[in-house]
Design a protein around this motif. Structure first.
Motif, PDB file in Angstrom:
ATOM      1  N   MET A   1       0.862  -1.175   0.000  1.00 38.49           N
ATOM      2  CA  MET A   1       0.000   0.000   0.000  1.00 38.49           C
ATOM      3  C   MET A   1       0.903   1.231   0.000  1.00 38.49           C
ATOM      4  O   MET A   1       1.611   1.512   0.963  1.00 38.49           O
ATOM      5  CB  MET A   1      -0.897  -0.013   1.237  1.00 38.49           C
ATOM      6  CG  MET A   1      -2.070   0.912   1.166  1.00 38.49           C
ATOM      7  SD  MET A   1      -3.179   0.639   2.573  1.00 38.49           S
ATOM      8  CE  MET A   1      -3.992  -0.885   2.090  1.00 38.49           C
ATOM      9  N   SER A   2       0.945   1.976  -1.103  1.00 41.54           N
ATOM     10  CA  SER A   2       1.931   3.035  -1.257  1.00 41.54           C
ATOM     11  C   SER A   2       1.545   4.327  -0.556  1.00 41.54           C
ATOM     12  O   SER A   2       2.392   5.024  -0.016  1.00 41.54           O
ATOM     13  CB  SER A   2       2.160   3.313  -2.749  1.00 41.54           C
ATOM     14  OG  SER A   2       0.931   3.648  -3.383  1.00 41.54           O
ATOM     15  N   ARG A   4      -0.820   4.923   2.046  1.00 45.02           N
ATOM     16  CA  ARG A   4      -0.957   4.761   3.490  1.00 45.02           C
ATOM     17  C   ARG A   4      -1.661   5.965   4.124  1.00 45.02           C
ATOM     18  O   ARG A   4      -1.153   6.619   5.019  1.00 45.02           O
ATOM     19  CB  ARG A   4       0.392   4.515   4.145  1.00 45.02           C
ATOM     20  CG  ARG A   4       1.073   3.262   3.611  1.00 45.02           C
ATOM     21  CD  ARG A   4       2.174   2.782   4.503  1.00 45.02           C
ATOM     22  NE  ARG A   4       2.008   1.351   4.760  1.00 45.02           N
ATOM     23  CZ  ARG A   4       2.633   0.679   5.717  1.00 45.02           C
ATOM     24  NH1 ARG A   4       3.442   1.319   6.532  1.00 45.02           N
ATOM     25  NH2 ARG A   4       2.430  -0.597   5.889  1.00 45.02           N
ATOM     26  N   THR A   5      -2.828   6.260   3.629  1.00 48.79           N
ATOM     27  CA  THR A   5      -3.628   7.365   4.114  1.00 48.79           C
ATOM     28  C   THR A   5      -4.528   6.921   5.267  1.00 48.79           C
ATOM     29  O   THR A   5      -4.610   5.733   5.602  1.00 48.79           O
ATOM     30  CB  THR A   5      -4.524   7.904   2.990  1.00 48.79           C
ATOM     31  OG1 THR A   5      -5.439   6.859   2.606  1.00 48.79           O
ATOM     32  CG2 THR A   5      -3.695   8.323   1.782  1.00 48.79           C
ATOM     33  N   ASP A   8      -6.922   4.456   3.966  1.00 50.82           N
ATOM     34  CA  ASP A   8      -6.315   3.121   3.880  1.00 50.82           C
ATOM     35  C   ASP A   8      -6.320   2.440   5.254  1.00 50.82           C
ATOM     36  O   ASP A   8      -6.614   1.241   5.372  1.00 50.82           O
ATOM     37  CB  ASP A   8      -4.868   3.216   3.384  1.00 50.82           C
ATOM     38  CG  ASP A   8      -4.763   3.766   1.973  1.00 50.82           C
ATOM     39  OD1 ASP A   8      -5.690   3.533   1.179  1.00 50.82           O
ATOM     40  OD2 ASP A   8      -3.760   4.444   1.685  1.00 50.82           O
ATOM     41  N   ALA A   9      -5.998   3.213   6.286  1.00 54.21           N
ATOM     42  CA  ALA A   9      -5.973   2.654   7.636  1.00 54.21           C
ATOM     43  C   ALA A   9      -7.350   2.159   8.048  1.00 54.21           C
ATOM     44  O   ALA A   9      -7.491   1.064   8.614  1.00 54.21           O
ATOM     45  CB  ALA A   9      -5.467   3.708   8.623  1.00 54.21           C
ATOM     46  N   ALA A 117      -3.104   7.802  10.965  1.00 54.05           N
ATOM     47  CA  ALA A 117      -2.553   6.890   9.956  1.00 54.05           C
ATOM     48  C   ALA A 117      -1.107   6.524  10.282  1.00 54.05           C
ATOM     49  O   ALA A 117      -0.705   5.364  10.139  1.00 54.05           O
ATOM     50  CB  ALA A 117      -2.652   7.521   8.575  1.00 54.05           C
ATOM     51  N   LYS A 118      -0.341   7.508  10.717  1.00 54.22           N
ATOM     52  CA  LYS A 118       1.071   7.263  11.058  1.00 54.22           C
ATOM     53  C   LYS A 118       1.190   6.200  12.152  1.00 54.22           C
ATOM     54  O   LYS A 118       1.915   5.201  11.988  1.00 54.22           O
ATOM     55  CB  LYS A 118       1.708   8.569  11.521  1.00 54.22           C
ATOM     56  CG  LYS A 118       3.119   8.444  12.097  1.00 54.22           C
ATOM     57  CD  LYS A 118       3.637   9.818  12.536  1.00 54.22           C
ATOM     58  CE  LYS A 118       5.015   9.742  13.144  1.00 54.22           C
ATOM     59  NZ  LYS A 118       5.006   9.083  14.478  1.00 54.22           N
ATOM     60  N   PHE A 121      -0.132   2.606  11.059  1.00 57.68           N
ATOM     61  CA  PHE A 121       0.736   1.783  10.213  1.00 57.68           C
ATOM     62  C   PHE A 121       2.033   1.405  10.918  1.00 57.68           C
ATOM     63  O   PHE A 121       2.628   0.364  10.605  1.00 57.68           O
ATOM     64  CB  PHE A 121       0.996   2.482   8.883  1.00 57.68           C
ATOM     65  CG  PHE A 121      -0.167   2.366   7.936  1.00 57.68           C
ATOM     66  CD1 PHE A 121      -0.510   1.138   7.376  1.00 57.68           C
ATOM     67  CD2 PHE A 121      -0.951   3.463   7.639  1.00 57.68           C
ATOM     68  CE1 PHE A 121      -1.588   1.004   6.519  1.00 57.68           C
ATOM     69  CE2 PHE A 121      -2.041   3.351   6.768  1.00 57.68           C
ATOM     70  CZ  PHE A 121      -2.360   2.124   6.220  1.00 57.68           C
ATOM     71  N   TRP A 124       0.893  -1.640  12.629  1.00 54.85           N
ATOM     72  CA  TRP A 124       0.668  -2.676  11.606  1.00 54.85           C
ATOM     73  C   TRP A 124       1.997  -3.315  11.186  1.00 54.85           C
ATOM     74  O   TRP A 124       2.126  -4.543  11.126  1.00 54.85           O
ATOM     75  CB  TRP A 124      -0.032  -2.054  10.410  1.00 54.85           C
ATOM     76  CG  TRP A 124      -0.567  -3.033   9.410  1.00 54.85           C
ATOM     77  CD1 TRP A 124       0.077  -3.545   8.326  1.00 54.85           C
ATOM     78  CD2 TRP A 124      -1.875  -3.622   9.406  1.00 54.85           C
ATOM     79  NE1 TRP A 124      -0.748  -4.415   7.643  1.00 54.85           N
ATOM     80  CE2 TRP A 124      -1.940  -4.475   8.277  1.00 54.85           C
ATOM     81  CE3 TRP A 124      -2.991  -3.499  10.237  1.00 54.85           C
ATOM     82  CZ2 TRP A 124      -3.094  -5.207   7.973  1.00 54.85           C
ATOM     83  CZ3 TRP A 124      -4.132  -4.216   9.933  1.00 54.85           C
ATOM     84  CH2 TRP A 124      -4.176  -5.066   8.812  1.00 54.85           C
ATOM     85  N   ASP A 125       2.988  -2.461  10.915  1.00 53.19           N
ATOM     86  CA  ASP A 125       4.281  -2.965  10.445  1.00 53.19           C
ATOM     87  C   ASP A 125       5.008  -3.752  11.531  1.00 53.19           C
ATOM     88  O   ASP A 125       5.639  -4.781  11.256  1.00 53.19           O
ATOM     89  CB  ASP A 125       5.153  -1.798   9.980  1.00 53.19           C
ATOM     90  CG  ASP A 125       4.639  -1.161   8.693  1.00 53.19           C
ATOM     91  OD1 ASP A 125       3.807  -1.792   8.011  1.00 53.19           O
ATOM     92  OD2 ASP A 125       5.041  -0.014   8.390  1.00 53.19           O
TER      93      ASP A 125
END
Length: 504
Positions: A1-2, A4-5, A8-9, A117-118, A121, A124-125
């Motif tokens: 997912m480029s 990552r907004t 998107d989250a 979002a920050k 992700f 998530w990572d």
């Protein structure tokens, strides 16, 4: 997912939702699901790089209860921000009204879309990169609420806040928020039989769940409770070696404060918030010189909590006023009606003023007792009309129109992404089973009510359109729309009716 907004989250987060069957099992278990609930949450925490002891750095005020825990948290946050304006104060609550990021607040404001979002992700990572699991039952990613809780922990620790108020999600003892080893103070709001009580638990059993947030060496606070609940809370405080057990009492002058949250029931929540804030500040070596300092009063007056006994003037349809309350238990609906059926709220302050068109928009979750809810609403309306001497009003005609609609946001069947819910059974939604049952119950309770004025609708957008048409037909007479029974419903109305700028 480029990209990552935020969008998107939210799409990924929605994929972690529990379906209806799992959610009912979770409610039945009081948030436990299995003996591994807490160990699994600790495991997820470790996989994103933290130990439970790290959570103590957040300086936590932990709050649970059946009724009023969100309001108590909002009051507490506001008091601390008023008393210590140079502090940064976090607040974690659930559910959200319109946007998921509302659940994670700093200094009263939700995280921005970019910040949410920050942190989302980054969690998530880390879970992807650390996939070694200790418990066979642990899934690669936690369920929705647990995941948002992890995001909140990560955000608050990253921001190095001075204080964090954590609201329990479900129950207490097995809740995702209950892995903080040593909060600064823990409090329990009013106990009652809430909508998660599908197995018919007693007050004592509910108190055992709630009392599970008490910790060794930590002050354990509670409001006045039914005796059986109080006995259990007192015992749990002793068993868990709390430093003290405090039952809040009336604070001189507090009943005269114009609280920022409406409703008589808020006095008890505000009282507990004052005790929590005072205990917290004193634990941080900040002296509190009176029972109710001026800064505390200012915090109570400035407190805001959307969707709870909230009056919102429609910014574009000036004849319409929305009355929003996410009450979803018999007891909270009683408080809602007590607030609404009052002069200057749902009743005109002057009985001789021009008539108001009143609308009820209602929904409740599948499986809950709709007839009992509606019967309770009607009984409380009757009691309030009698209390205020409004013999000219009749309970049967108090509402001109009633609307039972699904919690689907839009008329095309779509949800606002933050409000997507897979917890509604597909068959129920397709057939509007719950809404049809509610309409049938209303007809039984109020046989004289005009059938054309009872609406069963598939979306919140449909409901708002009915209100707009009523306003048009009323020819500038005021329209008062009470929206209750579900916080999802309230959030959907705020979204569809365009109230976000004034309501949130």
């Amino acid at each position: 997912m480029s990209t990552r907004t935020y969008k998107d989250a939210i799409e990924l987060l929605n994929g972690l939702q529990s379906n209806a069957a799992i959610l009912e099992a979770l409610r039945a278990s009081g948030g436990r699901m299995s003996e591994f609930a807490i160990p699994e949450m600790v495991e997820y925490l470790g996989r994103i790089g933290y130990s439970p002891e790290d959570l103590n750095k957040m300086n936590v005020i932990h709050v649970t209860g059946t009724k009023g825990k969100g309001s108590t948290c909002a009051f507490t946050s506001s008091i601390l921000r008023s008393a210590m304006p140079h502090w940064n104060v976090g607040l974690y609550t659930s559910p959200h009204i319109v946007a998921v990021r509302e659940r994670v607040r700093v200094n009263g404001a939700p995280l921005s879309e970019e910040d949410f979002a920050k942190y989302f992700f980054e969690v998530w990572d880390r879970l992807d990169q650390n996939d070694v699991r200790q418990h066979p039952s642990t899934s690669a990613k936690p369920m929705y609420f647990r995941y948002v809780t992890l995001v909140a922990y990560h955000a608050f620790l990253s921001l190095k806040l001075d204080a964090v108020i954590l609201e329990v999600g479900v129950g207490g003892r097995y809740d995702s928020t209950n892995i903080v080893p040593k909060p600064v103070v823990a409090g329990v709001t009013a106990l009652g039989l809430d909508h998660t009580n599908v197995l018919g638990k007693t007050i004592a059993e509910i108190a055992w769940q709630k009392g599970g947030i008490y910790k060794e060496g930590v002050p354990a606070l509670t409001v006045n409770q039914p005796q059986e609940g109080m006995d259990v809370l007192r015992r749990e405080a002793a068993n868990l070696k709390a430093s003290e057990f405090v039952v809040t009492s009336l604070i001189p002058g507090l009943s005269d404060v114009k609280l920022g949250l409406s409703g008589e029931h808020q006095v008890q929540n505000a009282t507990l918030a004052v005790y929590l804030a005072r205990t917290f500040l004193e634990a941080r070596s900040v002296p509190v010189k009176s029972d109710l300092p001026k800064a505390f009063v200012e915090g109570l007056e400035k407190a805001r909590w959307p969707g709870r006994c909230q009056t919102v003037a429609d910014p574009r349809h000036t004849a319409t006023t929305w009355y929003l309350d996410g009450a979803h238990t018999v007891e909270s609906l009683d408080c809602c009606v007590q607030w609404f059926v009052n002069p200057g709220v749902g009743l005109p302050a002057d009985p001789s003023s021009k008539p108001t068109t009143r609308v009820l928009i209602f929904n409740c979750t599948h499986g809950r007792s709709g007839p009992a809810f509606l019967g309770g609403i009607l009984a409380k309306i009757a009691a309030q009309l009698k209390l205020h001497g409004r013999e000219d009003e009749k309970v049967e005609t108090f509402f001109d129109t009633v609307i039972f609609c699904a919690n689907v946001t839009y008329a095309d069947g779509g949800f606002k992404s933050d409000l997507t819910a897979i917890a509604i059974p597909d068959g129920d939604l397709a057939q509007l089973k719950t809404q049809t049952e509610l309409a049938s119950a209303w007809r039984s309770l109020v046989p004289s009510f005009p059938t054309p004025n009872i609406h069963v609708l598939p979306s919140i957008e449909h409901a708002v359109k009915v209100v707009r048409q009523l306003e048009s037909n009323a020819q500038d007479l005021p329209v008062a729309a009470l929206v209750t029974g579900s916080l999802h419903l309230v959030g959907g109305v705020i979204e569809v009716a365009g109230l976000s700028d004034v309501a949130l």
